[in-house]
Design an enzyme around this catalytic site. Structure first.
Site, PDB file in Angstrom:
ATOM      1  N   TYR A 216       0.870  -1.189   0.000  1.00 42.62           N
ATOM      2  CA  TYR A 216       0.000   0.000   0.000  1.00 42.62           C
ATOM      3  C   TYR A 216       0.901   1.231   0.000  1.00 42.62           C
ATOM      4  CZ  TYR A 216      -4.020  -2.949   1.437  1.00 42.62           C
ATOM      5  OH  TYR A 216      -5.019  -3.898   1.515  1.00 42.62           O
TER       6      TYR A 216
ATOM      7  N   LEU B  52     -18.354  -1.606   2.577  1.00 40.67           N
ATOM      8  CA  LEU B  52     -19.071  -0.472   1.964  1.00 40.67           C
ATOM      9  C   LEU B  52     -18.803  -0.447   0.465  1.00 40.67           C
ATOM     10  CD1 LEU B  52     -18.331   2.227   4.691  1.00 40.67           C
ATOM     11  CD2 LEU B  52     -20.435   0.906   4.344  1.00 40.67           C
TER      12      LEU B  52
ATOM     13  N   ARG C 291     -16.067  -0.204  -1.009  1.00 39.47           N
ATOM     14  CA  ARG C 291     -15.083   0.873  -1.236  1.00 39.47           C
ATOM     15  C   ARG C 291     -15.725   2.260  -1.215  1.00 39.47           C
ATOM     16  NH1 ARG C 291     -13.935  -3.745  -3.771  1.00 39.47           N
ATOM     17  NH2 ARG C 291     -11.786  -4.410  -3.833  1.00 39.47           N
ATOM     18  N   GLY C 292     -16.818   2.374  -0.551  1.00 39.36           N
ATOM     19  CA  GLY C 292     -17.516   3.662  -0.431  1.00 39.36           C
ATOM     20  C   GLY C 292     -18.749   3.733  -1.313  1.00 39.36           C
TER      21      GLY C 292
ATOM     22  N   SER D 244     -21.901   3.443   0.627  1.00 40.50           N
ATOM     23  CA  SER D 244     -21.851   4.127   1.928  1.00 40.50           C
ATOM     24  C   SER D 244     -22.917   5.202   2.067  1.00 40.50           C
ATOM     25  CB  SER D 244     -20.479   4.782   2.112  1.00 40.50           C
ATOM     26  OG  SER D 244     -20.327   5.824   1.152  1.00 40.50           O
TER      27      SER D 244
HETATM   28  N1  LIG Z   1      -7.401  -8.430   1.072  1.00 38.74           N
HETATM   29  C1  LIG Z   1      -7.660  -7.626   0.071  1.00 38.74           C
HETATM   30  O1  LIG Z   1      -7.555  -8.002  -1.104  1.00 38.74           O
HETATM   31  C2  LIG Z   1      -8.092  -6.215   0.347  1.00 38.74           C
HETATM   32  C3  LIG Z   1      -8.537  -5.412  -0.695  1.00 38.74           C
HETATM   33  C4  LIG Z   1      -8.947  -4.123  -0.410  1.00 38.74           C
HETATM   34  C5  LIG Z   1      -8.919  -3.655   0.892  1.00 38.74           C
HETATM   35  N2  LIG Z   1      -8.461  -4.443   1.891  1.00 38.74           N
HETATM   36  C6  LIG Z   1      -8.385  -3.952   3.294  1.00 38.74           C
HETATM   37  O2  LIG Z   1      -9.689  -3.659   3.734  1.00 38.74           O
HETATM   38  C7  LIG Z   1      -9.766  -2.301   4.172  1.00 38.74           C
HETATM   39  C8  LIG Z   1     -11.135  -1.745   3.858  1.00 38.74           C
HETATM   40  O3  LIG Z   1     -11.323  -1.762   2.459  1.00 38.74           O
HETATM   41  P1  LIG Z   1     -11.959  -0.584   1.676  1.00 38.74           P
HETATM   42  O4  LIG Z   1     -11.338   0.683   2.186  1.00 38.74           O
HETATM   43  O5  LIG Z   1     -11.895  -0.850   0.251  1.00 38.74           O
HETATM   44  O6  LIG Z   1     -13.456  -0.737   2.096  1.00 38.74           O
HETATM   45  P2  LIG Z   1     -14.696   0.060   2.523  1.00 38.74           P
HETATM   46  O7  LIG Z   1     -14.699   0.153   4.000  1.00 38.74           O
HETATM   47  O8  LIG Z   1     -15.785  -0.622   1.826  1.00 38.74           O
HETATM   48  O9  LIG Z   1     -14.576   1.509   1.872  1.00 38.74           O
HETATM   49  C9  LIG Z   1     -13.911   2.531   2.515  1.00 38.74           C
HETATM   50  C10 LIG Z   1     -14.207   3.855   1.832  1.00 38.74           C
HETATM   51  O10 LIG Z   1     -15.590   4.132   1.954  1.00 38.74           O
HETATM   52  C11 LIG Z   1     -15.812   5.510   2.164  1.00 38.74           C
HETATM   53  N3  LIG Z   1     -16.712   5.673   3.314  1.00 38.74           N
HETATM   54  C12 LIG Z   1     -17.875   6.337   3.311  1.00 38.74           C
HETATM   55  N4  LIG Z   1     -18.469   6.271   4.502  1.00 38.74           N
HETATM   56  C13 LIG Z   1     -17.659   5.579   5.306  1.00 38.74           C
HETATM   57  C14 LIG Z   1     -17.727   5.205   6.662  1.00 38.74           C
HETATM   58  N5  LIG Z   1     -18.741   5.532   7.442  1.00 38.74           N
HETATM   59  N6  LIG Z   1     -16.717   4.491   7.171  1.00 38.74           N
HETATM   60  C15 LIG Z   1     -15.680   4.130   6.405  1.00 38.74           C
HETATM   61  N7  LIG Z   1     -15.550   4.468   5.100  1.00 38.74           N
HETATM   62  C16 LIG Z   1     -16.545   5.198   4.553  1.00 38.74           C
HETATM   63  C17 LIG Z   1     -14.473   6.136   2.419  1.00 38.74           C
HETATM   64  O11 LIG Z   1     -14.138   6.896   1.282  1.00 38.74           O
HETATM   65  P3  LIG Z   1     -13.848   8.435   1.394  1.00 38.74           P
HETATM   66  O12 LIG Z   1     -12.891   8.602   2.515  1.00 38.74           O
HETATM   67  O13 LIG Z   1     -13.295   8.787   0.071  1.00 38.74           O
HETATM   68  O14 LIG Z   1     -15.191   9.035   1.666  1.00 38.74           O
HETATM   69  C18 LIG Z   1     -13.489   4.988   2.534  1.00 38.74           C
HETATM   70  O15 LIG Z   1     -12.258   5.243   1.919  1.00 38.74           O
HETATM   71  C19 LIG Z   1      -8.618  -1.598   3.465  1.00 38.74           C
HETATM   72  O16 LIG Z   1      -8.205  -0.436   4.151  1.00 38.74           O
HETATM   73  C20 LIG Z   1      -7.575  -2.678   3.449  1.00 38.74           C
HETATM   74  O17 LIG Z   1      -6.894  -2.698   4.698  1.00 38.74           O
HETATM   75  C21 LIG Z   1      -8.075  -5.729   1.639  1.00 38.74           C
END
Ligand SMILES: NC(=O)c1ccc[n+]([C@@H]2O[C@H](COP(=O)([O-])OP(=O)(O)OC[C@H]3O[C@@H](n4cnc5c(N)ncnc54)[C@H](OP(=O)(O)O)[C@@H]3O)[C@@H](O)[C@H]2O)c1
Length: 336
Positions: A57, A207, A209-210, A213
């Site tokens: 990352y 979510l 990836r948002g 959300s």
């Molecule tokens: N194993 C894998 O292949 C893999 C792949 C992807 C991710 N991951 C891990 O999983 C974690 C979460 O994944 P993700 O960030 O894609 O998923 P997510 O939680 O579905 O999406 C996060 C995004 O949603 C938006 N959002 C809107 N409201 C929110 C709220 N109340 N709380 C949190 N986010 C909100 C934010 O965007 P804004 O800030 O732009 O508003 C944030 O960047 C990553 O940080 C990573 O550590 C693992």
């Protein structure tokens, strides 16, 4: 926060984990360092213990950020989950995976330095390396467990066959995999296998990836330079379809008096005590909203209504672009 336990391992973790990926200027566009550090602090204060990162990352940036956040006694409050194996070029392009035993130990050596710690709580290959038997990769991490550098072994985005083979070499504590109202593929085969083997799930993308959300819009997709501007679910007619789904979710959330994001997170949490959502909050405001999901109780009727409104495969577009889908061992076994 009432903890959850990852599978039969007995490892207690906070009921919600924090994913730090978006805190690095990378796939989700720009990030604010000061706010990111404050968000990690606020997460620890709120009782979140599980923090997830990947050594790729921001090509090491994310680990260094977490290392900066976890100064002094804060390291002891956190359980660090780290993914390794993804290879990136200087321009940021993903150019493959390497989970050979020697590479695994090399990645770990650098991770320990960047995180400024003497051990990783859960270490996992980000993807199955098609050129390396999973037994060899897990065997190498098991050596690192014996040496005290790693406490537990996890996996990411693998299917049932790989889970069984890996678990036969060394107990696997959790599988990290995408799971949300609009990504329910794991229910077909992988979740039953996890339960049979006593392996927990850390669910990412709860979510989407948002996208689901309640804070996403067509305008944001058009303005976004990063992954979310072009992802299959974030563009063209797929986006129109998916944003319609969000309106359904929004109206159900409004009826319950919670936010759209809280309902989406609460639905994942309600799928089992062995599932821990990793939310990608990168500001204190988003974190606080996510934590509100802990208070949302869903009745049988509400869960049934949500499941009916979001049947498997309801989303338009694949989870990743074509080249990303090709690396998902989890998708291969799901369709067999
Ligand atoms: N194993 C894998 O292949 C893999 C792949 C992807 C991710 N991951 C891990 O999983 C974690 C979460 O994944 P993700 O960030 O894609 O998923 P997510 O939680 O579905 O999406 C996060 C995004 O949603 C938006 N959002 C809107 N409201 C929110 C709220 N109340 N709380 C949190 N986010 C909100 C934010 O965007 P804004 O800030 O732009 O508003 C944030 O960047 C990553 O940080 C990573 O550590 C693992």
């Amino acid at each position: 926060m009432t903890p959850r336990t990852l599978g039969k391992s007995g490892l207690p973790v906070s009921a919600i984990g924090l994913g730090a990926m978006g805190m690095t200027p990378d796939w989700y566009g720009q990030a604010d360092r000061t706010e990111s550090l404050a968000t990690i602090d606020a997460a620890l204060e709120a009782g979140i213990t599980l923090i997830d990162t990947g050594d790729f990352y921001g090509s090491g940036h994310n680990e260094m950020l977490i290392g900066d956040a976890l100064t002094g006694s804060k390291r002891d409050k956190a359980l660090l989950s780290v993914k390794f194996g993804a290879l990136r070029a200087p321009g940021g392009e993903l150019v493959g995976y390497d989970a050979r035993p020697a590479a695994t130990k090399n990645f770990l050596a650098m991770t320990l330095k960047r995180l400024r710690t003497d051990h990783i709580d859960i270490y996992r290959p980000a993807r199955l390396d098609p050129n390396v038997p999973i037994e060899d990769t897990i065997g190498a991490i098991a050596d690192m467990v014996k040496a005290g550098y790693v406490r537990h072994i996890g996996l990411s985005e693998v299917g049932s066959d790989t889970l069984r083979r890996a678990h036969a070499v060394h107990p696997i504590v959790d599988l990290q995999i995408e799971y949300s109202l609009i990504s329910r593929g794991v229910e077909r085969d992988i979740l039953p296998t996890l339960r049979e083997l006593g392996i927990g799930m850390t669910a990412y993308g709860v979510l989407s990836r948002g996208l689901i959300s309640g804070h996403w819009s067509k305008q944001r997709s058009e303005q976004e330079k990063g992954w979310r501007g072009t992802g299959p679910r974030f563009s063209g007619q797929n986006l129109d379809h998916n944003l319609q789904l969000v309106e359904t979710l929004r109206s159900l959330a409004e009826r319950k008096g919670v936010s759209t994001a809280q309902l989406a997170i609460a639905w994942v949490m309600a799928q089992g005590e062995d599932i821990v959502p990793l939310v990608g909050a990168r500001t204190r405001q988003r974190l606080s909203e996510s934590l509100g999901a802990l208070e949302v109780q869903l009745s049988k009727e509400e869960l049934a209504e949500l499941s009916a409104a979001f049947p498997p495969d309801i989303a338009a577009g694949t989870r990743y672009p074509e080249h990303g889908m090709a690396h998902l061992d989890s998708e291969k076994s799901a369709s067999e």
